[in-house]
Scaffold this active site. Structure first.
Site: not given
Ligand code: GAL
Ligand code: MG
Length: 994
Positions: A442, A511
């Site tokens: 991220e 994820e």
């Protein structure tokens, strides 16, 4: 050399005098030491250090490192460990925002001047004799976030990157005895901008610190490749050796047999015939040893590392290991310990690796930083595939405005992020378990991360590169950074849409299945894709362990705390509790589900024939035993054990030769595959997979004995039915049964209440369910009894109460009690189906029983908590528990403890009293808990729950699923919701415990 604190906020200074990174092979003085794995060349500096803390650099005692500075008024601190968990400063939990959000403007690379704690560490040491006279290096395996080091009063170096080693050469400054090592650790630095992971913000020296000596000759680095062509191993090694010496290398197999050797070479190539390849299923390892001797043959140094032969590659757009399509049955693992934060212990790592193996997990993403080196050794040895992730996350720089992103394409950050990639690569490059390098998490995208990817590719053709952040950038501009389409929290349908496009790139979810609180519902919707699309290559559950810290509450009780509980602000509160295991490493009920869905064996039984699909890529079933058990209502009728070899990738059937089932009742054929002998991760008999089939089901023949008619009293307010061993009272005013006695013993404390509410789960809250479904909260809780009618029948008295639900639109539902003359109590709750209401959380009847009925036994799906969208791992059986045990450890109290497919439930005390609830028409769902749904709803922590005074038995026709695609908006999949416009009934029979 002069140092300055300016480095702290200069992104271009991240290492001063730090030695270049190298492989994590081990060095010993002799072969004997290597064999015993005890090196005299290493001196551990862990333990008690002198320590003092300052809240910010301006209050830091800047001369503490000097030899004439006293440490008399310093405290003691344990190394490794975090400052915040040893009484200095406090831990703070934040997710995407920077910890100083709201206290200073957004200004990378600056950090708050007045809130930047400094830990000054001092350690006096004498050099152990074996290290004397040699070059000596100092290694910090992990320090958060920036450190300055001095030895004997002289500045030695500076380093950032909390999760890779920082090493310095000490030799010129070193004495044999009386050395003063001083380290200043700054909690915040420009590095903090690159370490915005969703975790507790700690600081300090949190991994091992040691000295190591390089003898006259020393292997500084080795780069190994161990390729596998389907038959032979192709080995090569490049050795970086300092000093004059003779070189010999040995490659030995697990039995100690030398399979290849060389002399005098720094670049080594061998082809080793008929190698035993490495995989998670069969983690075969070889040992590579480098012996350095002087001209007379005297041992100077022995270096050693483990080698696994394997080939990981993209073949026709599919990730393959040793030629076979690989499926990642993965999980994200933060390094965490409830007492020690990220300063985890060897015991923690050993627990974790065994947990992974025992629960069919084959892959770990080291979210979101390189892990402790021991973890890689364990993954090599036990067999776990790794995505090794660079310590880089800058979530807070772009979450609200991508234009502000760091590092993006900013030149001043480029060297720092490349250094992080290099430190990880160089340390971990020889580990067979590492299949994929990840550029971080991220951090959005730009040329800097593109350069990291290019670096990995140029350095290492034997692995692939991963980065999810490219999906954030419009226009696919940076897709080339990653070798696979990696997404987080893509829904099953979105994944399928991608797979249908056949882009030629493999897919994985770095994820998925956000395991916050009561979650992991609908996981099979993902694993179902495994068979449908070859390019679907699995995913990594978020995440492994709750990040909650042990602390004392005001009553001095030990509790697990989450964000905000330390007065830490800003915070993201409970968002750190997403583990499939709790922070104290006890297992949550979610494990039951993932273990089943990650199993490599798929089994089924039909008509007494067992089918086993061995979905292992390499392992046959020769190390398993099959256990067959025929049960009726939980009682074992027949067992059988056999071994059977199903080769990897094959599907075979075998008849089970079961005896004919008895004429009545439900018979279940249960088959489990268990380990045949002890392994290093489980004792013999450990179940790896199971299946069961309901073989026969005949309704039990109705026993038509005519009971004596009880005395029936039609009172003004109360109706009574009084039989020989029972009595029941029905209260017209209260609206239900108010007394149920068997043999004179009273079972009720209150009239059972219909409830349409469950204590909102974390996932419910994330979707806005409290607001959307609020009508259901009051609907049953505040309903009003409007009418009661009764009718005497041949064998029973029927009393029907009509309620008006407290919601809009208001609707009516009924609760009908059938007081059978034989003492059984039938209950039927009937819901008409209402349009204009949102979907229903649960359709249940709550019994508030005395606390003493805390034990329960049921025949239904278990043993752990399960829901309509999370019962692939549950099995039909006879299970026992207690109300207290059944309260799951989700830190924010919420719906828990449910069981599906329940045929009968008995609750009882220690003195033979109890009630049995049985299905009438179809199985029901239920929970037995020390708290009501409304009590759970009100508490934010487990220790806020009121004192236990009752046992709450909840019998439900149905409860909606728990969901789990994410915890910030993903609804429960429609097929697991309860549409409100359909009529529903709940029918059970209550009788005394037999
Ligand atoms: C992801 C992130 C994780 C964690 C998770 C939510 O976006 O990569 O670090 O924050 O969401 O629990
Ligand atoms: Mg994040």
């Amino acid at each position: 050399m002069q140092y300055t604190l300016d480095w702290l906020t200069d992104p271009e200074v991240f290492a001063v005098n730090r030695i270049s990174p190298h492989s994590d092979h081990k060095c010993y003085a002799t072969l004997a030491e290597a064999d015993a794995d005890r090196s005299s060349l290493v001196q551990l500096l862990n333990g008690t250090w002198k320590f003092t803390w300052a809240p910010c650099p301006s209050r830091w005692q800047a001369d503490f490192f000097r030899e004439d500075s006293s440490t008399e008024d310093f405290d003691d601190i344990q190394v490794p460990g975090h400052m915040e968990l040893q009484g200095y400063g406090k831990p703070q939990y934040v997710n995407t925002m920077y910890p100083w959000e709201g206290t200073m403007p957004f200004q990378p690379p600056l950090v708050p001047e007045h809130d930047n704690p400094v830990g000054s560490y001092v350690r006096m040491f004498d050099l152990e004799p074996a290290l004397r006279g040699k070059r000596v290096f100092l290694s910090f395996q992990g320090v958060e976030t920036a450190l300055y080091v001095w030895l004997n009063g002289t500045f030695l170096g500076y380093s950032e990157d909390s999760f890779t080693p920082s090493e310095f050469e000490l030799t010129p400054l070193l004495r044999d005895t009386g050395n003063k090592l001083a380290v200043a650790v700054f909690k915040r630095s420009s590095a903090s901008w690159l370490e915005d992971q969703d975790f507790w913000r700690f600081s300090g020296i949190f991994r091992d610190v040691f000295l190591y000596a390089a003898p006259a000759a020393h292997v500084r680095d080795m780069k190994l490749t161990a390729d596998y062509d389907g038959k032979d191993g192709i080995f090569s090694a490049t050795l970086d050796i300092e000093g004059d010496c003779r070189i010999r290398t040995l490659l030995t197999d697990a039995a100690g047999t030398v399979v290849a050797q060389s002399s005098g070479m720094r670049n080594i190539h061998h082809t080793v015939e008929n190698i035993r390849p490495w995989s998670a299923e069969r983690p075969n390892l070889y040992t590579f040893t480098v012996l350095l001797t002087d001209a007379s043959g005297r041992e100077l140094e022995v270096s050693r590392t483990m080698v696994g032969f394997r080939r990981f590659e993209l073949k026709d757009g599919i990730m393959c290991l040793n030629g076979k399509r690989i499926l990642f049955k993965g999980i994200n693992r933060h390094e965490f310990n409830a007492k020690r934060g990220r300063a985890i212990t060897e015991e923690d790592m050993r627990f974790d690796i065994r947990f992974m193996k025992q629960n069919n997990i084959n892959a770990v993403r080291t979210c979101h930083y390189p892990n402790n080196s021991l973890w890689y050794q364990l993954c090599d040895r036990y067999g776990i595939y790794l995505i090794d992730e660079t310590n880089l996350e800058t979530h807070g720089t772009w979450a609200f405005d991508p234009a502000r992103n760091v590092p993006a394409s900013r030149p001043e950050w480029k060297a720092a992020v490349l250094d992080r990639a290099r430190s990880m690569y160089e340390r971990d490059k020889n580990h067979a378990s590492v299949l994929i390098w990840s550029c971080g998490n991220e951090s959005y995208c730009g040329e800097d991360i593109a350069a990291m990817s290019a670096y990995f590719r140029a350095s290492d053709p034997t692995r692939l590169v991963h980065y999810e952040g490219v999906t954030q950038v419009p226009g696919h501009k940076y897709d080339h950074i990653t070798d696979m389409e990696s997404r987080m929290y893509a829904k099953p349908q979105e994944i399928e849409d991608y797979l249908k496009q056949q882009t030629g790139r493999p897919y994985l979810s770095c994820e998925y299945m956000h395991a916050m609180g009561n979650s992991l519902g609908g996981m099979h919707l993902y694993t179902d894709l495994e068979d449908k699309y070859p390019a679907y290559q699995g995913g990594f559950i978020w995440d492994y362990i709750d990040q909650a810290l042990e602390t004392q509450n005001d009553d001095g009780e030990t509790v697990l705390a989450y964000g905000g509980d330390f007065g830490d602000r800003p915070t993201d509160y409970g968002f750190c509790t997403n583990g499939v295991i709790y922070a104290d490493r006890t297992l949550s009920p979610k494990v039951q589900e993932l273990k089943a869905l990650y199993a490599n064996l798929r089994m089924s039984v039909r008509d007494g024939v067992l089918t086993v699909e061995n979905r292992n890529l390499f392992a046959d079933t020769s190390d398993l035993t099959f256990l067959v058990r025929l049960e009726q209502n939980g009682t074992v009728l027949h067992t059988r054990t056999f071994s059977w070899n199903v080769p990897a990738g094959e599907c075979r059937t075998i008849p089970l030769h079961l005896p004919a089932p008895p004429q009545s009742g439900e018979t279940v054929c249960h088959v489990s595959a268990v380990t045949a002998s002890d392994t290093d991760w489980a004792a013999a008999g450990h179940e790896v997979a199971f299946t069961q089939e309901i073989v026969e089901s005949h309704p039990a023949p109705a026993t038509d004995v005519m009971p004596a008619k009880p005395v029936i009293v039609y009172g003004d307010v109360v109706l009574g039915v009084h039989g020989e061993h029972f009595s029941m009272l029905f209260d017209k005013k209260e609206g239900g049964i108010c007394s149920l006695k068997y043999h004179g013993f009273e079972y009720l404390t209150r009239t059972p209440q219909v409830s349409f509410w469950r204590a909102m789960t974390d996932n419910d809250r994330g979707t806005g369910a409290p607001e959307q479904l609020a009508q259901w909260y009051t609907a049953g809780k505040f309903a009003k009894c409007e009418d009661v009618r009764w009718e005497e029948q041949a064998h029973a008295l029927k009393i029907c109460f009509t309620y008006r639900a407290a919601c809009t639109p208001a609707f009516r539902y009924t609760v009908t009690y059938t007081a059978h003359f034989d003492g059984r109590l039938g209950i039927c709750v009937s819901y008409p189906g209402v349009s204009g209401m949102p979907h229903m959380p649960v359709f249940a009847l709550d019994f508030k029983l005395k606390r003493q009925f805390r034990s329960f036994r049921y025949y239904g799906m278990g043993p752990a908590e399960n829901y309509c969208d999370r019962n692939c791992g549950a099995r039909l059986g006879l299970w026992e528990s207690t109300a207290e045990e059944n309260l799951s450890g989700y830190l924010n109290p919420q719906e828990c403890g449910n069981r599906t497919g329940v045929r009968t439930l008995s609750v009882f005390d220690g003195a033979q009293h109890g009630l049995t609830f049985s299905k009438a028409d179809k199985p029901f769902e239920m929970s037995v808990l020390p708290h009501s749904a409304y009590e759970l709803e009100n508490a934010l922590h487990l220790d806020e729950l009121p004192r236990v005074r009752y046992t709450w038995v909840r019998i439900a026709a149905k409860q909606m699923g728990v969901g789990g695609d994410d915890s910030w908006g993903a609804p429960v999949h429609e097929e697991y919701c309860i549409p409100a416009d359909q009529p529903m009934t709940l029918q059970i029979i209550v009788e005394p415990l037999q």
